[in-house]
Design an enzyme around this catalytic site. Structure first.
Site, PDB file in Angstrom:
ATOM      1  N   HIS A 153       9.285 -46.146  67.689  1.00 23.85           N
ATOM      2  CA  HIS A 153       9.845 -47.455  68.265  1.00 23.85           C
ATOM      3  C   HIS A 153       9.707 -48.779  67.420  1.00 23.85           C
ATOM      4  O   HIS A 153       8.949 -48.830  66.765  1.00 23.85           O
ATOM      5  CB  HIS A 153       9.088 -47.898  69.555  1.00 23.85           C
ATOM      6  CG  HIS A 153       9.783 -46.818  70.912  1.00 23.85           C
ATOM      7  ND1 HIS A 153       8.645 -45.767  71.728  1.00 23.85           N
ATOM      8  CD2 HIS A 153      11.094 -46.151  70.924  1.00 23.85           C
ATOM      9  CE1 HIS A 153       9.831 -45.281  72.271  1.00 23.85           C
ATOM     10  NE2 HIS A 153      11.302 -45.562  71.990  1.00 23.85           N
ATOM     11  N   ASP A 202       8.328 -51.278  68.320  1.00 27.42           N
ATOM     12  CA  ASP A 202       7.560 -51.986  68.339  1.00 27.42           C
ATOM     13  C   ASP A 202       6.226 -51.393  67.559  1.00 27.42           C
ATOM     14  O   ASP A 202       4.973 -51.252  67.922  1.00 27.42           O
ATOM     15  CB  ASP A 202       6.335 -52.097  69.779  1.00 27.42           C
ATOM     16  CG  ASP A 202       6.881 -51.199  70.988  1.00 27.42           C
ATOM     17  OD1 ASP A 202       7.329 -50.362  69.940  1.00 27.42           O
ATOM     18  OD2 ASP A 202       6.334 -50.788  71.750  1.00 27.42           O
ATOM     19  N   HIS A 203       6.167 -50.305  66.657  1.00 27.38           N
ATOM     20  CA  HIS A 203       5.308 -49.360  65.890  1.00 27.38           C
ATOM     21  C   HIS A 203       5.778 -49.261  64.397  1.00 27.38           C
ATOM     22  O   HIS A 203       4.595 -48.998  63.869  1.00 27.38           O
ATOM     23  CB  HIS A 203       5.308 -47.924  66.791  1.00 27.38           C
ATOM     24  CG  HIS A 203       4.401 -48.014  68.056  1.00 27.38           C
ATOM     25  ND1 HIS A 203       3.005 -47.483  67.873  1.00 27.38           N
ATOM     26  CD2 HIS A 203       5.043 -48.245  69.588  1.00 27.38           C
ATOM     27  CE1 HIS A 203       2.713 -47.815  69.597  1.00 27.38           C
ATOM     28  NE2 HIS A 203       4.191 -48.152  69.344  1.00 27.38           N
ATOM     29  N   GLU A 226      -3.590 -45.806  73.600  1.00 27.48           N
ATOM     30  CA  GLU A 226      -3.144 -47.006  74.094  1.00 27.48           C
ATOM     31  C   GLU A 226      -3.517 -46.929  75.813  1.00 27.48           C
ATOM     32  O   GLU A 226      -3.801 -46.069  76.346  1.00 27.48           O
ATOM     33  CB  GLU A 226      -1.962 -46.845  73.591  1.00 27.48           C
ATOM     34  CG  GLU A 226      -1.099 -45.267  75.204  1.00 27.48           C
ATOM     35  CD  GLU A 226       0.589 -45.439  75.791  1.00 27.48           C
ATOM     36  OE1 GLU A 226       0.312 -46.603  76.597  1.00 27.48           O
ATOM     37  OE2 GLU A 226       0.810 -44.249  75.990  1.00 27.48           O
ATOM     38  N   HIS A 269      -2.424 -51.736  73.519  1.00 27.37           N
ATOM     39  CA  HIS A 269      -1.750 -51.925  73.920  1.00 27.37           C
ATOM     40  C   HIS A 269      -1.315 -51.255  75.042  1.00 27.37           C
ATOM     41  O   HIS A 269      -1.320 -51.065  75.557  1.00 27.37           O
ATOM     42  CB  HIS A 269      -1.102 -50.137  73.282  1.00 27.37           C
ATOM     43  CG  HIS A 269       0.220 -50.687  73.716  1.00 27.37           C
ATOM     44  ND1 HIS A 269       1.603 -50.164  74.344  1.00 27.37           N
ATOM     45  CD2 HIS A 269       1.431 -49.957  72.213  1.00 27.37           C
ATOM     46  CE1 HIS A 269       2.635 -50.508  73.578  1.00 27.37           C
ATOM     47  NE2 HIS A 269       2.560 -50.136  72.986  1.00 27.37           N
TER      48      HIS A 269
END
Lengths: 976, 572
Positions: B41, B43-44, B174, B385
């Site tokens: 993803h 955002d990672h 997270e 997160h």
């Protein structure tokens, strides 16, 4: 060159030496029994190094040793053992000792001392472990000797402190298998424990090793404790705490064993009270254990999860409060309480609104939760099954479903609660799980009534493409209670949809509706006008009687009407007509109804409509009467005899159709009588008085009749189950008559004397074997054909063929009709091919020379051992026929005396110009040798069996026992 | 460095992390041993090419095989949108993505990789999306587990996260759903399928707006198997493009999927869809029922919006929103029940079709997080997160349930966690054996045992050896430490007699010790020497001289106290 040759000579020479060196001991071993130990001794002495010795031992281990020579062998082995320096050889010897002491008929107590002695000198840990294993074997072989037991336990205790885990494992195993819980767990023994092993309680010794540093030893300790329990020793409750601590062990096998241990304790002491840590409260032990095991359902290892889930199912004593917690789940969203989908569905249902489309934020969280009350790690049993049913591994899910089933069966309120979850499982991704949950729901369906929304979910599965699932669901619906008339309507609608989509489900759907109707007559009643589309003023068009959907509706209505006398008033005229038709054609689905004003018309029905058993009795009576009537025929040539037989046969056949319980018996009798009738016709007077050349035509019919009788007798013998030896004798008797007839006919037509002599001899053999086979039955066969024949036997065997034929001819004609006695239960093997239906007009196209697979689905009833007897026959238009043996795995057994064959047959043919039909039918293969082996062995004449001539015994053949189904196929020429 | 993501909400410099935080001014490579990417993803992993190529990083980058395969596709797609569509400059190029990927070292599940002499990493299965991994990072005896995003409940194509009981010092988890406990997946799935099925039976068209990766595949599998099971014939379409490439990778990485797919792929790979075909623009006007998956997921642009406009007028049709929608998007509007939409150019659109919301999220909920903690048994917990308020709740719960410390640092905040590192010491085998021989045969794990030895710290290594060896190694002379003490004793006998009496007394008291009476007027107990001399003033007062070495301190002090009590009278 010379040197090279020489070398080769040597090479070969050395090989020659080696081969007999290996061969001779093998021969010796086989030839003389007592020399076995000697041979081994020689072998072992010959062995120069350890590898050789190991080889010899390995070879030796492959052959069995007789009980009497075991001891000698053991001595040799032990002797060698003391001398041997290599660990691996000693290990092998130790394992051989264990194997040998298992030998049947050998009592291993004489080698105990030696085995124990060897232990004390052994340095290698592996060998020690193996020796202890041997002792374990010996110990289990001699369970009746307390002294030995004590000694072995002592030995085990002495070696418990070994540094090698294997030795400790074996010691614990020994303790588990042999230890006794005699001395109570006491303080005074503890100090002395180190020096006097036998005195301490086995149980406390074992429990000491719950904390061993090696996980394998911990597992072994737990297993040993379980073993103690299995042997009936009483396990102390003190262990409970230790076992619970092991539930959090790092190693899965320990946890798995600990789960078992905790379970055992919970079953032993369900009612004792244990304190809850960090509070003052106390709870029952079984509840505590239940909570702890529930916790294991979310373990990291799936093996443990399966174990824990399975275990939960058998903890029936748990309090309902805890039980219901397993289904508990509190949802929240942003710290606010949310209702579960199940609750929402329930409320939606309660509010009367049904299936409104989902709104955005329909599941919006409600009240704010107090952060302190939210329990994230469910302490105790909370939500165990919620976890289990959602597990990643289907093994766990299946285990959870089964556990739910067990618990629900014993607790109706729990059954009610777990319904939602089970229904959810109908949507699992793995078919096995879906199937299992449907079965489970059926099992607990006595406790529950389905709500409309639940039924809706259940019914959605009816469209599943897997036949197993659909049929399981039909089965489920047969047993389900529903609450409202809408449910009935819904179910009917879905079933009709199913019928439409999968026409092959016809029978299953009808059956399902039958039960649905008879279970809910009052719910069906208000639906009747709608279902039959009747109208108070207008006549509606008459529906098509062949429409399976319409039949389905009628099945539902008629079955409901059975216990609802007001219902027939709502029927329109054509409904009554259709009732009469269906009652006749689908009598197993449509019950007898008491219809107003129509009694006279349906007289037959009202006779039958009494209670089921009564009608069977009357039918039985009728059957018996018909048989009695036939038995009055003494002489085959009596006037009217033939007519009587004809009539009786017709009656019997009809009876079989009407009364399914007696179908087998009626058919059997009818077939038997038909044989007699055929025989009678063949022996008619006119024929035999004429000169041979004049009656060629009659001869032909007689030959055909003889042939047919033979075939029918095979059918009689092999198609029906439940025959007693008496009936078998009668059948064989008819067969003998047919053979006699054949012989007479051959004599009349053919002139070849050699052939005749041969046939005569064969016939005489048949008679003899008949006599041998049915010696016990002969008294019942008085005055029959064979009886007379046996009287004349001495004469027969010496006379000429022509004379024999003459005698036969007269005996045949003079002998009377043998009366048939009916056995208790007699069933005819039947098969129905459900698929292919034979209705398709689209030919199955395939390239010639290649194969096409044809799916076959058939139900078989009353077939014994279908795996070996049932075959599929494919008949091509050119007369070619193939017989295919289905795989044993293709047979399933859905019920007693019922089998289901679902298989594929491969078709292939050369190219045809246009599509044509092939025939597929099922055959029942028989072999007279097989039955003469099985059925007579019951009669106790098996000693005479050995003298049976094998040629006579092996008459093999097949009986077609299903209707042939036509399949349209079209092999196309291959394109190049 | 764990993950190298980007912020999707910004279009300026703030979208990428500020790497000067790490370096001040220097090369990144000098500060980082390695970079670990948990899953694909953005955002990672979105800032990865920026970091490695534009900021400059040459060290190793670790990610799992599927992530390595799919990550560049997403990055390229993202680059295209920002550069080609929005026309931004100063952005990484395709070449940079390629170069960056060359630095990636793939990881296998449960494979321990030695990054350098000290650092080792190990990947665990995390669910969430294909190839998502949790990483266990270990230096010496200290370790950290970083979860990335994970999911504790299995879904239609992925299994549940799993980790062994590795007891890390810190578990970085997270906490997206820190305050949520979700309902069972089955209900939602069933609802979803029922909705679609009903709509199809009515002859309606179903639009499912999705983002290309992750949930889309799950829904595809769900529908595909349902079609298979229920023998349905209506077509399912999937809008083309990036998904096709991604599907290809899903087909390849079967080992990363759930039990069902893994077990059945020998017969048929579940990702080789039978019923799902590629979508073409013209299909939208075809009559009859159909299901279409179209991107993007919030109906704000692209194909999904086009199809939505076409189908919105018919009440038989249906749109199912499978995820969250940002405020302002059409997806958000229709979910809130708006029935008239204003389109560009003053046109309005009547929304007659049914709107359904079906959430399929692949993050662990609060219960799942707790379950993972129970599995890993960490000593400290660190939440990332998620939103601070929610994390506060979870933090409290964790501290209460597990009684471990829990931290939730804000951006830029440093957290210090104290650990109890164990220091490995080499012990000489001889010493160990000698000590073993003294005690029982088995070391008892419950009872620690003391042993004597000398700890030598030399050149960064610790060694435990016997004192003799230590002396030898260090070249030191052995010093003996002896204690002597005088004990006065009232005894009328002669010196020799007193000594003999002492000898017999000790013999009776100390069983199992070697006691010698030497002719030179001493009694020796083990190494303790006892001498007797009369005092100068009073011949009845005897002065006993006891002398023992340091090693026999225990015995010596015992003897001295024993003798102080005097001798019993009954001894001759």
């Amino acid at each position: 060159m010379a040197a090279h040759l020489k070398k080769r000579v040597y090479e070969e020479f050395s090989k020659v030496v080696q081969i007999p060196h290996e061969e001779t001991p093998a021969k010796k071993l086989r030839l003389s029994k007592p020399s076995k130990s000697a041979a081994l001794h020689i072998d072992l002495c010959k062995a120069t190094n350890s590898t050789d010795a190991l080889q010899y031992l390995l070879q030796f281990a492959r052959k069995p040793v007789e009980a009497e020579s075991v001891e000698g062998v053991v001595r040799i082995l032990l002797e060698h053992y003391y001398k041997e320096t290599d660990n691996s050889v000693r290990l092998k010897i130790a394992s051989l000792l264990g194997l040998l002491s298992k030998t049947q008929g050998f009592s291993p107590d004489c080698i105990v001392d030696d085995a124990i002695n060897t232990l004390s000198n052994e340095k290698s840990h592996q060998v020690l472990a193996q020796l202890l294993d041997t002792l374990l074997v010996i110990g289990t072989q001699l369970p009746e000797s307390p002294a030995l037991r004590l000694r072995l336990v002592e030995v085990a205790y002495k070696h418990l402190s070994d540094t090698y885990f294997g030795v400790r494992n074996k010691c614990l195993q020994l303790l588990g298998c042999l230890g006794m819980v005699d001395a109570p767990l006491g303080k005074e023994n503890e100090g002395a424990g180190t020096s006097l092993g036998g005195l301490r309680d086995v149980q406390s010794i074992i429990s000491d090793y719950f904390g061993d540093q090696d996980p394998r030893v911990r597992t072994a300790a737990l297993k040993a404790m379980l073993q103690l329990h299995e042997r009936g020793m009483k396990i102390h409750q003190i262990i409970y705490d230790q076992a619970c601590r092991l539930l959090t062990d790092d190693y899965e096998q320990v946890r798995s064993a600990a789960v078992q241990m905790v379970w055992v304790l919970s079953q032993l002491y369900p009612e004792s009270i244990v304190p809850i840590p960090s509070s003052n409260e106390e709870i029952r032990l079984v509840d505590d254990a239940f909570g702890k095991i529930s916790h294991m359902v979310s373990d990291g290892s799936w093996m443990v999860r399966v174990q824990a889930t399975k275990t939960l199912g058998s903890m029936l004593q748990v309090s309902p409060h805890f039980l219901e917690q397993t289904l508990d789940k509190k949802l929240m969203s942003d710290l606010r309480r949310k209702r579960t989908a199940h609750e929402r569905a329930k409320e939606l249902f309660a509010s009367g609104e049904f299936s409104s489309g989902r709104k955005w934020a329909d599941d919006a969280p409600k009240e704010k939760l107090d952060t302190n009350t939210v329990n994230l790690i469910a302490s105790g049993a909370c939500g165990a099954f919620v976890h289990g049913l959602e597990d990643e591994m289907f093994e766990v899910r299946i285990a959870a479903v089964e556990a739910l089933c067990q618990l629900a069966r014993s607790s109706p309120s729990f059954a009610e609660k777990c319904l939602d979850f089970l229904v959810d499982m109908f949507n699992d991704e793995i078919e096995e799980v879906r199937l299992q949950s449907i079965h489970v729901l059926r099992e607990i369906s006595t406790h529950i009534t389905l709500r409309e929304d639940q039924l809706d979910t259940v019914l959605a599965v009816l469209e599943d493409s897997s036949r197993d699932i659909r049929e399981a669901l039909h089965e489920l619906l047969c047993y389900t209670n529903v609450s409202t008339k809408e449910c009935i309507q819904l179910a009917l609608l879905e079933l009709l949809k199913n019928l439409n989509k999968y026409p092959t489900d016809r029978n299953s759907v009808w059956k399902c509706l039958k039960f649905l109707g008879s279970r809910h007559p009052t719910l069906v009643l208000p639906l009747v006008p709608e279902l039959l589309s009747t109208h108070p003023y207008f006549d509606t068009p008459e529906p098509d009687m062949d429409d399976p959907a319409y039949i389905a509706v009628l099945v539902l209505v008629f079955n409901a009407a059975k216990s609802c006398p007001t219902m027939p008033a709502l029927f329109s005229d054509h409904t009554f007509r259709h009732y009469a038709y269906l009652r006749d054609s689908l009598s197993h689905l449509v019950p007898p109804l008491r219809l107003p004003g129509r009694k006279q018309v349906y007289g037959l029905d009202s006779v039958d409509s009494g209670p089921g058993s009564g009608s069977v009795e009357s039918a039985q009576l009728f059957l018996q009467q018909s048989l009695n009537r036939v038995s009055t025929i003494q002489n085959l040539e009596a006037p009217g005899a033939q007519d009587l037989l004809d009539l009786t046969i017709r009656d019997l056949l009809r009876l079989g159709e009407l009364q399914t319980e007696l179908a087998g018996a009626a058919d059997f009798c009818a077939t038997y009588l038909r044989c007699q009738l055929l025989l009678m016709k063949a022996l008619q007077e006119k024929l035999w008085n004429m000169a041979v050349p004049l009656c060629l035509k009659q001869n032909v019919t007689a030959t055909a009749a003889a042939q047919q009788i033979l075939e029918e007798t095979y059918k009689l013998e092999f198609l029906y189950s439940g025959l007693e030896s008496r009936q078998v004798a009668t059948i064989h008797h008819v067969r003998l008559q047919a053979k006699a007839l054949q012989l007479v006919l051959t004599a009349r037509t053919r002139q070849g004397l050699d052939l005749l002599i041969g046939s005569c001899e064969k016939f005489l053999q048949d008679v003899e074997s008949f006599q041998r086979l049915f010696l016990t039955e002969l008294p019942h066969l008085q005055d029959s054909f064979v009886d007379k024949l046996l009287e004349l036997m001495p004469r027969l065997s010496s006379c000429k063929p022509v004379e024999l034929v003459k005698i036969l001819q007269t005996t045949l004609r003079q002998s009377g009709l043998l009366q048939l006695r009916l056995p208790e239960q007699i069933h005819r093997a039947t098969a129905t091919i459900i698929e292919p239906t034979g209705e398709s007009d689209n030919p199955l196209r395939f390239t010639s020379g290649l194969v096409v697979a044809l799916d076959i689905d058939a139900t078989l009833e009353h077939v014994q051992d279908p795996q070996n007897t049932v075959k599929v026959q494919v008949l091509y238009p050119d007369g070619q026929s193939h017989v295919i043996h289905p795989k044993p795995g293709d047979f399933r057994k859905p019920g007693p005396h019922r089998h289901r064959l679902i298989t594929q047959v491969y078709l292939s043919h050369t190219a045809w110009t246009e599509p044509s039909q092939i025939e597929v039918r099922l055959l029942l293969a028989y072999s007279s040798s097989s039955t003469s082996l099985t059925s007579p062995s019951k009669l106790g004449w098996s000693e005479s069996l050995e003298s049976l001539p094998p040629a006579e015994a092996a008459v093999e053949g097949t009986i077609p026992f299903s209707k042939a189904v036509k399949v349209f196929i079209m092999p196309k020429p291959a394109r190049r | 460095m764990l993950d190298c993501g980007m912020h999707m909400g910004y279009n300026d410099d703030r979208r990428f992390p500020d790497f000067s935080y790490i370096t001040q001014n220097g090369r990144l490579t000098d500060f980082l041993d390695c970079v670990i990417i948990s899953h694909f993803h953005l955002d990672h992993c979105g800032a990865l090419p920026y970091m490695s190529e534009m900021v400059g990083y040459d060290g190793p980058i670790y990610m799992t095989h599927p992530t390595k395969a799919i990550c560049p596709i997403l990055l390229e797609d993202f680059r295209k949108i920002t550069v080609d569509k929005k026309g931004e400059t100063n952005f990484f190029t395709s070449q940079m993505i390629k170069d960056c990927m060359k630095k990636v070292i793939p990881l296998n599940l449960h494979q321990t990789v030695q990054v350098d002499d000290e650092l080792e990493i190990k990947a665990y299965y995390a669910g969430h999306v294909l190839g998502a991994a949790m990483v266990h990072i270990k230096v010496g005896s200290e370790s950290v587990v970083y979860t990335g995003d994970y999911n504790m409940t299995p879904d239609r194509h992925l299994g549940a996260a799993w980790i062994d009981k590795c007891r890390p010092d810190i578990l970085i988890s997270e906490s997206t759903y820190a305050t949520t406990i979700r309902d069972s997946k089955r209900c939602r799935e069933r609802d979803f399928l029922k909705k679609v099925h009903e709509s199809i039976e009515r002859g309606g068209k179903v639009l499912i707006p999705v983002f290309a990766l992750g949930r889309a595949q799950e829904l595809c599998i769900l529908l595909e198997t349902f079609w298979e099971r229920m023998n349905l014939k209506a077509p399912i379409y999937f809008s083309t493009g990036l998904t096709e490439k991604a599907n290809h990778y899903y087909k390849l990485f079967i080992t990363w999927t759930n039990q069902k797919i893994r077990k059945t792929f020998v017969q048929r790979n579940m990702f080789e869809f039978k019923h799902i075909k590629a979508f073409d623009r013209s299909y939208a006007d075809n009559p009859g029922p159909m299901v279409v998956f179209a991107t993007p997921g919030m109906l704000h642009a692209g194909q999904s919006l086009q199809i939505f406009k076409k189908w919105a007028g018919n009440e038989k049709n249906m749109v199912i929103m499978p995820g969250y929608c940002v405020q302002g998007t059409i997806g958000h509007k229709i979910l809130n029940g708006q029935r008239k939409l204003e389109m560009e150019g003053r046109a309005t659109l009547d929304v007659k079709l049914q709107v359904e919301y079906m959430s399929f999220s692949a993050h662990a909920d609060a219960k799942g997080i707790m379950q993972l903690i129970r599995m890993a048994e960490p000593r400290n917990m660190l939440l990332v997160h998620g939103e601070a308020v929610k994390m506060e709740f979870l933090k409290g719960k964790i501290e209460q349930e597990f009684s471990i410390d829990c931290y939730m640092p804000a951006n830029g905040e440093t957290t210090t966690v104290t650990t109890n590192p164990s220091v490995p010491v080499d012990i000489s085998l001889n010493l160990l054996k000698r000590e073993m021989a003294l005690g029982g045969p088995l070391p008892d794990p419950k009872k620690p045992r003391t042993m004597h030895g000398t700890l030598i710290m030399k050149e960064n290594s610790l060694k435990l050896v016997s004192s003799e060896q230590a002396l030898k190694e260090l070249g030191l002379n052995e010093h003996q430490l002896r204690f002597t003490c005088h004990v006065q004793l009232q005894d009328p006998h002669s010196d020799a007699d007193t000594l003999h009496r002492i000898y017999t007394h000790l013999k009776s008291v100390l069983k199992g010790y070697t006691i010698q009476h030497l002719p030179d007027g001493t009694v020796i107990v083990e190494s303790i020497v006892i001498k007797v001399s009369s005092s100068a003033e009073d011949s009845n007062t005897k002065v006993l001289l006891l002398s023992w070495s340091y090693q026999d301190e225990d015995l010596g002090s015992f003897l001295s106290s024993l003798l102080k009590k005097g001798l019993p009278s009954g001894i001759c």
